[in-house]
Design a protein around this motif. Structure first.
Motif, PDB file in Angstrom:
ATOM      1  N   GLN A   1      13.788 -19.654   2.366  1.00 42.75           N
ATOM      2  CA  GLN A   1      12.598 -19.153   1.782  1.00 42.75           C
ATOM      3  C   GLN A   1      12.332 -19.506   0.540  1.00 42.75           C
ATOM      4  O   GLN A   1      11.619 -19.977  -0.046  1.00 42.75           O
ATOM      5  N   TYR A   2      13.597 -19.293  -0.194  1.00 43.14           N
ATOM      6  CA  TYR A   2      13.540 -19.538  -1.697  1.00 43.14           C
ATOM      7  C   TYR A   2      13.353 -20.977  -2.078  1.00 43.14           C
ATOM      8  O   TYR A   2      12.682 -21.462  -2.881  1.00 43.14           O
ATOM      9  N   ARG A   3      14.131 -22.047  -1.230  1.00 42.50           N
ATOM     10  CA  ARG A   3      13.968 -23.174  -1.479  1.00 42.50           C
ATOM     11  C   ARG A   3      12.584 -23.877  -0.856  1.00 42.50           C
ATOM     12  O   ARG A   3      12.291 -24.581  -1.837  1.00 42.50           O
ATOM     13  N   SER A   4      11.930 -23.214  -0.124  1.00 43.37           N
ATOM     14  CA  SER A   4      10.517 -23.586   0.549  1.00 43.37           C
ATOM     15  C   SER A   4       9.769 -23.330  -0.751  1.00 43.37           C
ATOM     16  O   SER A   4       8.654 -24.032  -1.023  1.00 43.37           O
ATOM     17  N   LEU A   5       9.925 -22.312  -1.449  1.00 49.15           N
ATOM     18  CA  LEU A   5       8.919 -22.076  -2.498  1.00 49.15           C
ATOM     19  C   LEU A   5       9.136 -22.972  -3.731  1.00 49.15           C
ATOM     20  O   LEU A   5       7.800 -23.240  -4.122  1.00 49.15           O
ATOM     21  N   ILE A   6      10.281 -23.369  -3.961  1.00 47.09           N
ATOM     22  CA  ILE A   6      10.512 -24.298  -4.823  1.00 47.09           C
ATOM     23  C   ILE A   6       9.730 -25.579  -4.555  1.00 47.09           C
ATOM     24  O   ILE A   6       9.145 -26.350  -5.311  1.00 47.09           O
ATOM     25  N   ASP A   7       9.975 -26.145  -3.205  1.00 50.26           N
ATOM     26  CA  ASP A   7       9.609 -27.163  -2.575  1.00 50.26           C
ATOM     27  C   ASP A   7       7.848 -27.183  -2.802  1.00 50.26           C
ATOM     28  O   ASP A   7       7.397 -28.287  -3.129  1.00 50.26           O
ATOM     29  N   ILE A   8       7.177 -26.281  -2.314  1.00 54.08           N
ATOM     30  CA  ILE A   8       5.587 -25.869  -2.655  1.00 54.08           C
ATOM     31  C   ILE A   8       5.453 -25.880  -3.869  1.00 54.08           C
ATOM     32  O   ILE A   8       4.113 -26.674  -4.310  1.00 54.08           O
ATOM     33  N   VAL A   9       6.119 -25.504  -4.934  1.00 55.99           N
ATOM     34  CA  VAL A   9       5.743 -25.708  -6.445  1.00 55.99           C
ATOM     35  C   VAL A   9       5.588 -27.173  -6.760  1.00 55.99           C
ATOM     36  O   VAL A   9       4.872 -27.552  -7.349  1.00 55.99           O
TER      37      VAL A   9
END
Length: 188
Positions: free
Chosen positions: A74-82
């Motif tokens: 989930q944390y990686r996904s947030l970074i990817d979205i940004v």
């Protein structure tokens, strides 16, 4: 410091957060939208990712063995979205804050403060490693909140019986740390 992309509900437990569909509030409009859309709209010069300790206990939650990989994903996904929605945004991962050694800790987390903070320190080590691996900045603001035993300093507690919620003094210490380490000069 007034632009916070916050959840529609009062808190986000990252392992339960539907990153693609959950609604947040965009600071410039007050409009409810997905996190990705809010980042695209706001295009912040920097964004601090800061998650607390919801879900921490012995057998369940982001810091327990059962949910560790989901938290990381989930944390990686947030970074990817940004990175996708606002590629020029500087991402800063902020450490998880420590907990205080008060009676509430055992009841809340099923373990004492020392054990909870050992887990939090392990998460923070992982967050630092994640930041390095994806090319974003990490700031260890937890360090500014710890007493000599590695627990949250009691002077920073909102309530002396609550092991985890900061008072204004605690948030001031975090902000001061960010001023010095995360983005010098910006918060002046």
């Amino acid at each position: 410091t007034g632009q916070v992309i916050k959840p529609v509900n009062t808190t986000i437990t990252l392992i339960y957060f539907d990153i693609e569909n959950e609604l947040v509030v965009a600071p410039s409009t007050g409009e409810k939208m997905t996190f990705g859309k809010a980042v695209r709209l706001e295009k912040p010069s920097f964004l601090i990712l800061n998650f607390g300790i919801n879900g921490l206990n012995r057998n369940y939650g982001a810091y327990g063995d059962q949910q560790k990989e989901l938290f990381r994903s989930q944390y990686r996904s947030l970074i990817d979205i940004v990175k996708k929605e606002s590629p020029d945004t500087q991402i800063i991962i902020q450490s998880v804050y420590p907990v205080a050694d008060v009676a509430d800790c055992e009841e809340t987390f099923g373990c004492n403060a020392k054990e909870a903070n050992t887990r939090i320190d392990a998460v923070n080590a992982w967050l630092k490693s994640l930041a390095e691996s994806v090319g974003v900045k990490y700031t260890d603001s937890a360090d500014a909140l710890k007493d000599t035993n590695g627990n949250l300093d009691l002077n920073y507690l909102n309530d002396p019986n609550d092991c985890k919620h900061l008072n204004a003094r605690g948030y001031t210490a975090v902000l001061q740390y960010l001023r010095q380490h995360a983005h010098p000069g910006y918060f002046e």
